[in-house]
Design an enzyme around this catalytic site. Structure first.
Site, mmCIF file in Angstrom:
data_model
loop_
_atom_site.group_PDB
_atom_site.id
_atom_site.type_symbol
_atom_site.label_atom_id
_atom_site.label_comp_id
_atom_site.label_asym_id
_atom_site.label_seq_id
_atom_site.Cartn_x
_atom_site.Cartn_y
_atom_site.Cartn_z
ATOM 1 N N GLY A 1 -80.071 4.251 21.422
ATOM 2 C CA GLY A 1 -80.239 2.811 21.466
ATOM 3 C C GLY A 1 -78.898 2.139 21.279
ATOM 4 O O GLY A 1 -77.928 2.465 21.956
ATOM 5 N N ASP B 1 -74.369 8.833 10.587
ATOM 6 C CA ASP B 1 -75.142 9.325 11.741
ATOM 7 C C ASP B 1 -75.862 10.625 11.407
ATOM 8 O O ASP B 1 -75.395 11.720 11.706
ATOM 9 C CB ASP B 1 -74.255 9.522 12.958
ATOM 10 C CG ASP B 1 -75.081 9.450 14.253
ATOM 11 O OD1 ASP B 1 -76.261 9.841 14.201
ATOM 12 O OD2 ASP B 1 -74.562 9.007 15.275
ATOM 13 N N LYS C 1 -73.226 1.448 21.948
ATOM 14 C CA LYS C 1 -74.465 1.942 22.536
ATOM 15 C C LYS C 1 -74.405 3.451 22.624
ATOM 16 O O LYS C 1 -73.339 4.043 22.703
ATOM 17 C CB LYS C 1 -74.681 1.347 23.928
ATOM 18 C CG LYS C 1 -74.993 -0.144 23.928
ATOM 19 C CD LYS C 1 -75.287 -0.636 25.347
ATOM 20 C CE LYS C 1 -75.650 -2.109 25.350
ATOM 21 N NZ LYS C 1 -75.945 -2.606 26.722
ATOM 22 N N GLY C 2 -75.588 4.075 22.591
ATOM 23 C CA GLY C 2 -75.684 5.519 22.708
ATOM 24 C C GLY C 2 -77.017 5.912 23.294
ATOM 25 O O GLY C 2 -77.786 5.071 23.795
ATOM 26 N N GLU C 3 -77.313 7.211 23.232
ATOM 27 C CA GLU C 3 -78.556 7.700 23.813
ATOM 28 C C GLU C 3 -79.775 7.176 23.064
ATOM 29 O O GLU C 3 -80.818 6.926 23.635
ATOM 30 C CB GLU C 3 -78.547 9.230 23.794
ATOM 31 C CG GLU C 3 -79.748 9.835 24.487
ATOM 32 C CD GLU C 3 -79.737 11.348 24.369
ATOM 33 O OE1 GLU C 3 -80.674 11.964 24.878
ATOM 34 O OE2 GLU C 3 -78.801 11.893 23.765
ATOM 35 N N ASN D 1 -68.680 10.298 14.089
ATOM 36 C CA ASN D 1 -69.783 10.034 13.178
ATOM 37 C C ASN D 1 -69.308 9.792 11.756
ATOM 38 O O ASN D 1 -70.083 9.918 10.813
ATOM 39 C CB ASN D 1 -70.785 11.193 13.202
ATOM 40 C CG ASN D 1 -71.519 11.276 14.519
ATOM 41 O OD1 ASN D 1 -71.712 10.264 15.196
ATOM 42 N ND2 ASN D 1 -71.913 12.469 14.921
ATOM 43 N N LYS E 1 -79.063 -0.587 13.385
ATOM 44 C CA LYS E 1 -79.255 0.443 14.396
ATOM 45 C C LYS E 1 -80.632 0.226 15.021
ATOM 46 O O LYS E 1 -81.658 0.357 14.341
ATOM 47 C CB LYS E 1 -79.159 1.816 13.736
ATOM 48 C CG LYS E 1 -79.088 2.972 14.702
ATOM 49 C CD LYS E 1 -78.787 4.263 13.953
ATOM 50 C CE LYS E 1 -78.649 5.459 14.870
ATOM 51 N NZ LYS E 1 -78.329 6.689 14.135
ATOM 52 N N ASP F 1 -74.130 17.397 13.058
ATOM 53 C CA ASP F 1 -73.418 16.595 14.051
ATOM 54 C C ASP F 1 -72.173 15.983 13.427
ATOM 55 O O ASP F 1 -71.844 14.830 13.689
ATOM 56 C CB ASP F 1 -74.335 15.506 14.603
ATOM 57 C CG ASP F 1 -73.796 14.923 15.908
ATOM 58 O OD1 ASP F 1 -72.837 15.491 16.461
ATOM 59 O OD2 ASP F 1 -74.319 13.893 16.362
ATOM 60 N N LEU G 1 -72.273 -3.720 18.876
ATOM 61 C CA LEU G 1 -71.064 -3.012 18.467
ATOM 62 C C LEU G 1 -70.872 -1.715 19.241
ATOM 63 O O LEU G 1 -69.749 -1.250 19.412
ATOM 64 C CB LEU G 1 -71.111 -2.712 16.961
ATOM 65 C CG LEU G 1 -71.191 -3.924 16.026
ATOM 66 C CD1 LEU G 1 -71.355 -3.464 14.595
ATOM 67 C CD2 LEU G 1 -69.955 -4.783 16.166
#
EC number: 2.7.10.1
Length: 886
Positions: A504, A647, A500-502, A634, A524, A629, A498
């Protein structure tokens, strides 16, 4: 050589400004005891600094006073004084001076100012709530100087015992009614009296107030209420009773809701049904009376079943169709029409609409071998179709019934034969069961035994054992928190990615539940190249935070799973979360503005998004959680368009104080960070409020990047000059005032999340709901039309009235196959506006009308229906989420 000269020039002022041994204090403040109202003066001297920055401290905080003096005693030798002209009790405390130079702080010795006078209370009696005749303690403490200080208790106007040394604890054996109490403190200077406290007797709470429906979306209803008088005891939960009025009985299912928050989402309600709801709240004494019943109605939906018993009667002149009416529970709305669809020669004909559960059609010969189906329609749409019924003459029907009977009989014999063969094969294969499998004896004189293995094993590829929390190397506290939410990896089936990020990726997945049902979830997954337990522990800390979250606007943890990797010591942690159908809020806002098919979001909808986020953040702040954050990216949108804060990778729980200081270098979203966080790496609930203001700006601009045109490296200088995000276009002044108040340079001047919730609730209620206008269903008055002949180009007369523009075409509607001279008229026809046609679907060019005529006189009316395509793909633009090292 030039470099050496430059170094000498640069270092000379520094060497001249500070001695090798740093700042040398030549005088320190000393302890002083003074009487209340007298003056006091503290002194501090030091040397070794050229231009010092000097401050006085009291009990750990800087003093900002005009009664401070700085004197030059010599070269790099300074003296400072702090004076109090009239000492009061609040001036007592610990004092020292600090010198700041070249990012270094030098402190003098510490001294106390003690104020002589009547005793000063350091702990006053507080109000007490207790059950009748239950013992409890009262505490009071006071100090001098002068010492000693004695305390005397007064309970209900009566002295309790003799004076006691401070501090004092009074044991009360129990009371049966509410009474007042206080304590007296005495020393050689006089007597002080504490505040008067009250002992309350815990009682039943009163009924909740303000029960209301916040929103209705599909068959989900969100309720909210406020607690009444709590009975001097904390409320543990509330009981919600829901009733639906049926023809048989009242249902009263009870739902237990943990509070706060005082909110409940009722799901899986029946469409187009009248409901009543009431609430009672419970403390340790018992349950309150119920609130008055609140009545509401759920919105319409499409019918849930098809009409039953579709039959026909064919004569030489006409075809008569009939079917059973649907019950109200089956309709799930107000009946708009019955839709009759028919095919002839394999080609679909134009559908017909009827108000009643029957249809009388002229021209019977045209319908031979035609197939008919019927569905019921509400303003929302049409339900399922009936099985097709073919129109045949009576003789053919009898033959078809007989052929059907023979076909059924043959099929029954075939099924019986197959079943018999299967039973014979099973009986033949039955043998003696062993612990290793099944043993069969072959026919004949020679003994032969064959085995069917119960389980096979491979020595080459050993199956991976299930990973446990003990194999991660994380601390025991974190391990204990996650033990009861650990999910076996075998129960999870991973799907497509769905996002991607830093950290994973997030993947769609399916989770097999205990009852063998399957739930769609989001998983996640940490990066597969992790090598340390520290990375795993950081990921699982986020799951530990979410484990205890229970709020409709905060995403809740489903569980944690561990993926075992061949040849690797550490498994990959997977955090299992609810699947959010509409993705993150930032992408949703971008799609509304930049998608292939942009759509409008009403102001009330945008404020609802803000209100959901503020409620979630109010809940987190009440649990001492700093998010750090908060941004639109988020926040997630679930199926009923409710926003959930998510998040928590950067979140911190505060165990003492009200702030968290970032101690190491981290990647943080600069454009959402508060001013004090950028300068001092200090994060508080007030810094989350700053980020919430930026998130409000994102919502009002439909996903724009904050501070357009300002680089990340320039943000701090931009903010320190007093600049803030500009007012978005079409943003109301009262909304911008709320978000601008979140960006005050003084953290304590920013509103709390509780205050933000109150402001947004009032703003949301002040807006009138923007309901899309729908064209009314127009029923033609047949009796009036019978009085006048049908003239071409003349408008039909409606019982509800028609706009002139809507009736520009002829009102002489006729059946295209109606025979010339036929005088019978259809009584159960209707005409629908464009909105109703859109709801039912299809292109209705022929609608049964009351006027007969030749085929040459028939007119066609086209009702065009537009349909909005559903957005199926999620888009994510990570360019707006720029982070830098802080």
């Amino acid at each position: 050589m030039k470099l050496l000269v430059w170094v000498v020039v640069f270092l000379v002022p520094i060497v001249a400004g500070i001695r090798s041994d740093g700042v040398l204090f030549t005088k320190h403040p000393v302890n002083q005891t003074v009487s209340q109202g007298n003056a006091v003066r503290l002194g501090c001297a030091f040397q070794g600094v050229m231009e010092p920055d000097i401050v006085w401290m009291k009990d750990g905080e800087k003093l900002y006073s005009t009664d401070q003096m700085f004197i030059t005693l010599g070269d790099q030798h300074w003296e400072t004084f702090h004076s109090v002209k009239s000492v009061q009790q609040q001036d007592a405390g610990q004092y020292w001076c600090e010198v700041e130079f070249h990012d270094l702080t030098f402190s003098s010795e510490r001294a106390w100012i003690m104020v002589e006078g009547v005793p000063h209370f350091v702990q006053e009696p507080q109000d007490v709530a207790t059950l009748p005749n239950v013992p409890f303690n009262l505490t009071c403490a006071a100090v001098g100087p002068p010492e000693p200080v004695e305390l005397l208790w007064w309970l209900g106007g009566v002295q309790k015992g003799e004076p006691r040394p401070s501090p004092s604890v009074l044991l009360v054996q129990g009371v049966t009614s509410s009474i007042k109490f206080y304590c007296e403190a005495k020393n050689t200077r006089g007597i002080s009296v504490s505040r008067t406290g009250t002992i309350h007797i815990k009682v039943l709470p009163s009924a909740p107030v303000g029960l209301q429906v916040l929103r209705i979306l599909d068959n989900n209803v969100t309720l909210s209420w406020k607690p009444g008088f709590t009975g001097y005891s904390e409320l543990s939960h509330c009981i919600v009773q829901v009733s639906r009025r049926s023809t048989r009985r009242w249902d009263h299912p009870e739902q237990k809701v943990l509070v706060p928050p005082y909110i409940r989402v009722l799901s899986s309600l029946r469409s187009y049904s009248n409901y009543s709801v009431r609430v009672s709240c419970v403390n340790e004494v018992g349950a309150s009376p119920f609130s008055p019943w609140l009545n509401f109605q759920t919105p319409e939906s499409v019918p849930m079943v098809a009409p039953r018993n579709l039959t026909f009667n064919l004569s030489e002149q006409q075809l008569f169709l009939s079917w059973a009416k649907l019950q109200d529970d089956e309709l799930q709305g107000k009946l708009l029409a019955y839709r009759v669809q028919w095919t002839l020669g394999g080609e679909a004909q134009e559908p017909l609409l009827f108000k009643e559960n029957s249809a009388q059609l002229s021209g019977a010969g045209r319908f031979l071998n035609a197939s008919f189906q019927v569905s019921a329609c509400t303003t929302v749409g049409c339900g399922p179709w009936t099985p097709p019924v073919q129109v045949l003459p009576a003789s053919v029907q009898v033959q078809v019934q007989r052929s059907h009977m023979w076909v059924g009989l043959l099929l029954g014999l075939l099924v019986a034969t197959v079943v018999g063969l299967l039973f014979a094969m099973l009986a033949h294969r039955r043998g003696k069961e062993t612990q290793f499998g099944s043993a069969f004896k072959a026919p004949g004189p020679e003994r032969l035994v064959s085995f069917t293995a119960a389980q096979s094993f491979s020595r080459n590829g050993a199956e991976l054992q299930e990973a446990t929390l003990d194999s991660l190397g994380i601390n025991d506290d974190l391990k204990n928190k996650l033990q009861d939410v650990l999910i076996s990896e075998r129960l999870i089936t991973l799907g497509h990615v769905l996002g991607k990020g830093e950290f994973g990726s997030v993947r769609e997945a399916y989770l097999k539940m205990e009852d063998s049902s399957v739930q769609k979830v989001a998983v996640k997954v940490l990066k597969s190249d992790i090598t340390s337990s520290g990375d795993i522990e950081q990921c699982l800390k986020e799951a530990a935070y979410m484990k205890d979250f229970h709020h409709p606007n905060v995403i809740q943890l489903i569980g944690v799973s561990l993926h075992r990797r061949p040849g690797q010591r550490l498994p990959i942690p997977m955090v299992v979360l609810p699947f959010m159908k509409h993705g993150d809020l930032h992408t949703f806002l971008l799609l509304s503005r930049l998608g292939e098919q942009p759509f409008d979001l009403s102001l009330q909808c945008l404020i609802q998004f803000m209100l959901d986020i503020s409620r979630g953040m109010e809940y987190l702040s009440s649990r001492n959680i700093i998010h750090r954050d908060l941004a639109a990216r988020n926040c997630m949108l679930n199926e009923d368009m409710t926003v959930c804060v998510a998040d928590f990778g950067l979140s911190k729980k505060i165990y003492s104080g009200d702030y968290y200081r970032q101690g190491s270098v981290s990647k943080l979203p600069v454009k959402w960070i508060a001013l004090e966080s950028l300068s001092d790496n200090v994060f508080t609930t007030q810094s989350d409020v700053w980020a919430y203001g930026v998130t409000m700006w994102e919502i009002m601009t439909r996903g724009q990047t904050p501070y357009p045109g300002v680089e990340n490296s320039e943000i701090y200088e931009y903010l320190i000059k007093g600049e803030r995000l500009k007012k978005p276009p079409d943003c109301r002044d009262n909304i911008y005032e709320i978000m601008h108040s979140c960006w005050s340079p003084v953290p304590k001047c920013r509103p709390s999340f509780q205050h933000l919730v109150s402001q947004l609730e009032a703003l949301w209620l002040s807006l009138s709901p923007s309901t899309p206008l729908k064209e009314p269903l127009l029923y033609i008055n047949l009796e009036e039309e019978k009085k006048e002949p049908c003239n071409e180009g003349r408008g039909a007369t409606s019982a509800l009235g028609l706009e002139e523009a809507a009736v520009a075409t002829s009102s002489c509607w006729s059946v295209p196959w109606q025979r010339l001279g036929e005088e019978e008229e259809e009584e159960d026809w209707l005409m629908v506006g464009s909105a109703a046609a859109m709801a039912i679907g299809g292109d209705y060019r022929y609608i049964i009308g009351p006027c007969g005529g030749t085929e040459q006189e028939n007119e066609e009316v086209e009702v065009a229906g537009r349909r909005r395509d559903t957005l199926q793909e999620e888009m994510r633009d990570d360019d707006d989420d720029v982070i830098i090292n802080v």
